[in-house]
Enzyme design. Structure first.
Site, PDB file in Angstrom:
ATOM      1  N   ARG A   1     -10.264 -11.649   1.944  1.00 16.75           N
ATOM      2  CA  ARG A   1     -11.118 -12.697   1.380  1.00 16.75           C
ATOM      3  C   ARG A   1     -10.437 -14.076   1.463  1.00 16.75           C
ATOM      4  NH1 ARG A   1     -11.405  -9.442  -4.198  1.00 16.75           N
ATOM      5  NH2 ARG A   1     -11.298  -7.782  -2.644  1.00 16.75           N
TER       6      ARG A   1
ATOM      7  N   LYS B   1       0.840  -1.203   0.000  1.00 13.87           N
ATOM      8  CA  LYS B   1       0.000   0.000   0.000  1.00 13.87           C
ATOM      9  C   LYS B   1       0.873   1.250   0.000  1.00 13.87           C
ATOM     10  CE  LYS B   1      -3.886  -1.891   2.692  1.00 13.87           C
ATOM     11  NZ  LYS B   1      -4.920  -1.713   1.676  1.00 13.87           N
TER      12      LYS B   1
END
Ligand code: BES
Ligand code: MN
Ligand code: ZN
Length: 501
Positions: free
Chosen positions: A351, A277
């Protein structure tokens, strides 16, 4: 963790002015020509010679939602201060909804930091809402401050509403207190920085909370995860020096009406991994275990309130770090249960850990599967920072959305568009972890999770990426940092399932 103590006031409405407290909280409503007094403020007004509304107006009060105006009582009441908390404009039917009461009580409690005791009259409008709002607004997390400053409001006495019985009022207060304490547990976990809260220490804290509450707990360490084939959790956790865990809590009433499986994302810090990020705001990723915190807090609540249910929390814990041992874009993971996933972006890690946990939780054959996570930035783009996105099997999704709205946490039903599913097809594996485009990112994540839910099992996914962590100013009963969302939605849902099945 601190939340103010809550108690049903023994003061009679007629005796409010002589109550032995430091402050009295009254409500104001936004009228057409200035602030109007809400029910419960009559005695304070009488003690001030009927001039309360006028004095408040001259101090600039309007009665708008969450406004707080403090006024010295100058000997007219035993309490030194009256705090007028704005409730805003009445609803169309002339009433004042629960969430307005919660927010006004919360704003008042925040404003009363440094005060020992307060008498809250907003509870005459809605006891449970005033209690929840006051407790949550008075929450403070000062663990890491050398000088914590003003101590938070110590105790709130709540004036009983005119209708109902004392027994009924006590029950409402007991539930509100338990709910507020559970929200505070979740907030504490979210607010604990990632150098102190990592998979191992999180598992330890969850275990000790469970022991204290008499709730069963099981922790799978890295070895056990490897033995059982939790490829998603091991893949994501592989880059960290602090190995992953899977924690399960389980509470069961003696004759449970239904079995509910809760699953929460527990990424103790999300750097993005190799798909790293940007630096700006990466610190917000301390909140990436908010789902885990919420489901753990909810099981503890279920035990405390003795819901006639079986409720489990399944929590995958990992730290997503870039290192020589990290998983890579291009890797194929074999998930728990055998499905394979091609990792195209290591920042879509939630996920992956959730898929493992959901398959495991479904082995217990629950009646409902409820998963929550800070899953996508796309949730913030779509719905902003106060509205969770709610996806899943349609009927159950809509039921959960309705309860989320009633709880005050908000939440909106979102679709799982079939046309996006194909974009998760992989060249190599059963599935890819991202679509390769930005469109409908929250929904694509929901579609990915759906692949790991058995047909016919009612399930829901609550994406709380924004709502779980307040990066802005305090508002209502929500301070900076961890908000505890969606604990109150989950609590409302469990109580609804306990009642209606
Ligand atoms: N933890 C983040 C999502 C997030 C974003 C939570 C902002 C709270 C605030 C999640 O793991 C993530 O990085 N998601 C990616 C998915 C993308 C790579 C498909 C995102 O949203 O950018
Ligand atoms: Mn991520
Ligand atoms: Zn994440």
């Amino acid at each position: 963790m601190t939340v103010p103590k809550l108690a049903l006031s023994t003061t009679k409405v007629e005796a409010v002015a002589s109550a032995r407290v430091d402050a009295i909280v009254i409500g104001t409503v936004q009228g057409t020509d200035g602030p109007e007094l809400a029910a419960g403020s009559e005695q304070v007004d009488a003690a001030l010679g009927g001039q309360l509304a006028g004095v408040l107006a001259s101090l600039g009060a309007t009665g708008k939602a969450e406004e707080t105006v403090k006024l010295p009582t100058l000997g007219s009441c035993r309490a030194g201060v009256v705090l007028a908390a704005g409730l805003g404009k009445p609803d169309e039917d002339g009433g004042i909804g629960a969430e307005r009461v919660r927010r006004a009580a919360g704003a008042a409690a925040r404003e009363l930091a440094g005060t020992k005791t307060a008498l809250c009259t907003l509870s005459t409008l809605d006891l449970g809402a005033a209690a929840e709002g006051a407790a949550l607004g008075g929450y403070a997390f000062t663990e890491y401050k050398s000088d914590p400053g003003n101590p938070p409001l110590g105790k709130v006495e709540l004036l009983a509403p005119p209708d109902g019985t004392t027994r009924g009022h006590r029950a409402v207060l007991k539930a509100a207190t338990a709910i507020a304490e559970s929200v505070a547990i979740a907030r504490d976990l979210v607010n604990t920085p990632p150098n102190d809260l990592f998979p191992g220490s999180f598992a330890d804290r969850a275990s000790s909370l469970a022991h204290d509450a008499g709730v069963d707990v099981e922790v799978l360490d890295e070895k056990a995860l490897r033995r059982k084939g939790f490829g998603g959790i091991l893949g994501v956790g592989g880059g960290s020096a602090r190995p992953p865990r899977l924690v399960r809590l389980r509470y069961a009433a003696s004759k449970p009406r239904k079995k509910v499986a809760l699953i929460g994302k527990g990424i103790t810090f999300d750097t993005g991994g190799i798909s790293i990020k940007p630096a700006a705001n990466m610190d917000h990723m301390t909140s990436d275990m908010s789902g885990a915190a919420a489901v753990i807090a909810t099981v503890l609540l279920a035990a405390k309130l003795g819901y006639p249910l079986e409720v489990s929390a399944t929590v995958p814990l990992a730290e997503n770090m870039p290192s020589a041992t990290s998983y890579r874009p291009g890797d194929v993971l074999t998930m728990y249960g055998g499905k394979t996933v091609e990792v195209l972006n290591t920042d879509a890690e939630g996920r992956l850990v959730l898929a493992d946990a959901m398959v495991l939780a479904a082995e217990q054959e629950p009646d409902y599967l409820i998963e929550t996570s800070t899953l996508t930035g796309a949730q913030l783009v779509a719905l902003g920072n106060r509205t969770p996105g709610i996806m899943g099997s349609e009927e159950f999704r809509d039921r959960v959305a309705e309860i989320a709205q009633r709880s005050g946490e908000g939440g909106w039903p979102m679709p799982l568009p079939e046309e996006l599913r194909g974009d998760l097809d992989s060249r190599l594996a059963d599935l890819a972890n991202v679509t390769g485009h930005r469109w409908g990112g929250m929904l694509a994540a929901g579609l990915f999770l759906r692949e790991f839910v058995a047909d016919g099992l009612p399930w829901v996914h609550l994406d709380v990426a924004g709502p779980a962590f307040n990066t802005g100013s305090p508002w209502g009963y929500t301070g900076k940092g961890g908000t505890g969302v969606p604990v109150r939605t989950l609590a409302g849902l469990l109580s609804d399932i306990a009642e209606h099945g």
